[in-house]
Design an enzyme around this catalytic site. Structure first.
Site, PDB file in Angstrom:
ATOM      1  N   ASP A 106       0.610  -0.846  -0.201  1.00 62.34           N
ATOM      2  CA  ASP A 106      -0.132  -0.325  -0.230  1.00 62.34           C
ATOM      3  C   ASP A 106       0.677   1.265  -0.229  1.00 62.34           C
ATOM      4  OD1 ASP A 106      -2.301   1.572   0.332  1.00 62.34           O
ATOM      5  OD2 ASP A 106      -1.856   1.827   2.522  1.00 62.34           O
ATOM      6  N   ASP A 134      -0.443   4.968   1.022  1.00 59.39           N
ATOM      7  CA  ASP A 134      -0.286   6.240   2.210  1.00 59.39           C
ATOM      8  C   ASP A 134      -0.334   5.035   2.879  1.00 59.39           C
ATOM      9  OD1 ASP A 134      -0.657   7.922   0.330  1.00 59.39           O
ATOM     10  OD2 ASP A 134      -3.020   8.073  -0.305  1.00 59.39           O
TER      11      ASP A 134
END
Ligand code: B16
Ligand code: MG
Length: 215
Positions: free
Chosen positions: A10, A12
């Site tokens: 991922d 952020d």
């Protein structure tokens, strides 16, 4: 030994802390609309798509608008957000990430990004991390946001590996759910109290070795 061939990251909250920039931009929008949007409110937006985030913000402020206005508001927020992320620097990469990505490559583990952000290329460019990824799957390549598994399944496909050969690193509950639905192992990055659905939880990427991929 294990059968893990790929890691999916991922963006952020895992590779960079962009939540603070999302918050600055959403707060600016709330101020223009005449209400207060706190950091606590902002917690609800982590891992959620841009339009879903706007809907939560408007719910907090007790405002409602037609779709066209909402698209314009989201665009306005995004323009401010882009101003912030284009100024990000390499040292904003979260602790240990750069070293861990290099280590994985040395150990023949394939690497993909798996983010719902449509701004991921701007961020990876600012922090000079694009070359560390074999594939980049982001919000521009998917139609369904997490917890839908689309982003992770597309990452596995791009790397030519099977879902059960992948490990996902995630900071948001929606992302952990997406990894599970995709049939992948998942490692939470952050608090084990919040990320209890993960197979393992780490605080950051410092001092990791291949044993982190043993399950
Ligand atoms: P954008 P991730 C997500 O990224 C963020 O966690 C979330 O807060 C944001 O609203 C979403 O991206 C969309 O981002 O507005 O840049 O397209 O955690 O999936 O990397
Ligand atoms: Mg995240």
């Amino acid at each position: 030994m294990n059968n893990i061939k790929a890691c999916i990251f991922d963006l952020d909250g895992v590779v960079v802390d962009t939540a603070k920039y999302h918050y600055l931009a959403w707060r600016r929008l709330s101020e223009e609309l005449g209400f207060v949007f706190t950091e606590e409110h902002n917690e609800r937006l982590k891992g959620i798509s841009r339009m879903d985030s706007l809907n939560i913000l408007l719910e907090v402020g007790g405002k409602s608008f037609d779709e066209e206005t909402k698209l314009a508001l989201a665009q306005r927020k995004n323009n401010w957000y882009i101003e912030y992320i284009t100024k990000m620097r390499e040292d904003e990469t979260l602790p240990g990430v750069r070293e861990f990505l290099k280590y994985l490559r040395e150990n023949n583990i394939k690497i993909s990004l798996g983010s719902v952000s449509k701004n991921s290329m701007i961020i990876l460019n600012s922090i000079k991390l694009i070359d560390c990824f074999d594939a980049i799957i982001d919000g521009n390549k998917i139609t369904n946001a997490k917890p839908d598994p689309e982003v992770f399944l597309k990452a596995a496909e791009a790397l030519s590996v099977k879902p059960h050969e992948c490990v996902v690193f995630e900071d948001a509950i929606a992302g952990l759910k997406a990894a599970k639905i995709a049939g992948m192992k998942c490692i939470g990055v952050g608090s084990s109290e919040i990320l209890h659905e993960a197979d393992k939880v780490i605080q950051n990427f410092e001092n990791l070795d291949m044993s982190i991929l043993d399950f």
